[in-house]
Design an enzyme around this catalytic site. Sequence first.
Site, PDB file in Angstrom:
ATOM      1  CB  CYS A  74      -0.879  -0.045   1.246  1.00  0.00           C
ATOM      2  SG  CYS A  74      -1.922   1.404   1.399  1.00  0.00           S
ATOM      3  CB  CYS A 198      -5.083   3.901  -4.760  1.00  0.00           C
ATOM      4  SG  CYS A 198      -4.220   2.333  -4.792  1.00  0.00           S
TER       5      CYS A 198
HETATM    6  N1  LIG Z   1      -6.138  -2.455  -1.705  1.00  0.00           N
HETATM    7  C1  LIG Z   1      -4.881  -2.717  -2.314  1.00  0.00           C
HETATM    8  C2  LIG Z   1      -3.698  -2.421  -1.493  1.00  0.00           C
HETATM    9  C3  LIG Z   1      -3.716  -1.025  -0.981  1.00  0.00           C
HETATM   10  C4  LIG Z   1      -3.438  -0.006  -2.046  1.00  0.00           C
HETATM   11  C5  LIG Z   1      -3.383   1.320  -1.444  1.00  0.00           C
HETATM   12  N2  LIG Z   1      -4.428   1.944  -0.811  1.00  0.00           N
HETATM   13  C6  LIG Z   1      -2.263   2.190  -1.899  1.00  0.00           C
HETATM   14  O1  LIG Z   1      -2.196   3.347  -1.451  1.00  0.00           O
HETATM   15  O2  LIG Z   1      -1.385   1.729  -2.625  1.00  0.00           O
HETATM   16  C7  LIG Z   1      -4.756  -4.176  -2.749  1.00  0.00           C
HETATM   17  O3  LIG Z   1      -5.220  -5.089  -2.041  1.00  0.00           O
HETATM   18  O4  LIG Z   1      -4.120  -4.402  -3.768  1.00  0.00           O
END
Ligand SMILES: N[C@@H](CCC[C@H](N)C(=O)O)C(=O)O
Length: 257
Positions: A74, A198
């Site tokens: 993340c 994200c």
């Molecule tokens: N939900 C994603 C991982 C988290 C991604 C995130 N919020 C970021 O900032 O990179 C997954 O399970 O791939």
Amino acid sequence: MKSITFYKYQGTGNDFIMIDNRNLEFPKNSKLIKEMCDRRFGIGSDGLILVENDPESDFQMVYYNADGNESTMCGNGGRCIVAFASFLNIFEEECTFNAVDGLHEAKIKNETILLKMKDVDHISETENGFVLNTGSPHFVQYVEELGNFEVFNEGKAIRNSEKFRENGINVNFVEVQDENKIFVRTYERGVEDETYSCGTGVTAAALTWLRNKEADSVQIMTLGGILSVYAEQFQGTFINIWLEGPAKQVFKGEILI
Ligand SMILES: N[C@@H](CCC[C@H](N)C(=O)O)C(=O)O
């Protein structure tokens, strides 16, 4: 009943419960983590992150999605854990930490956190977008009028399509604003909703934009604020990829479990 101290952090609106688990006392129970992340019945967040000791770096990052499952990297959470580790006096200005995708470097610069992401040596082009892994798997599609775009419905459909259903994927929609600026909205796997930003997603979008170009940075608008990505291209691989943006402590609390 046991009382656990937690902190809440947000990085461009991607929000996380942070727990100092260097004493390894937090029960890693996915039902409990899902309940804590619930926005109606719990604290509310896109994920939960534990800071633990690591023998080869300043600390270890352990990341869970809001569905209670441990997941891949993340990027915004990585920036937030750096701010949290600094708050805990684990390091001063620069650090290294281990995460599920390997060792990361990070720096604090004024109000922002710079996080080095893993190298990316492959971007696949499909008929309507790109697939790449920036620590987490991402699908990137370029669209117009992203402000009015059905990110939840379109993202959910792609994430649950036959090709991606089994392992899941995060889905990013990109609108080009100008040569140096893109707007990105993301449907996140494991949250199963659109999040405000994200970090691995904007990194993925930035690399698809920078590929085959001379430029080595791009600014990214998200619903939760502005991020920047810097990257070099060397023999078909993106190296020295840095994600930069703010990460803030929002509050501290206690929960009884
Ligand atoms: N939900 C994603 C991982 C988290 C991604 C995130 N919020 C970021 O900032 O990179 C997954 O399970 O791939």
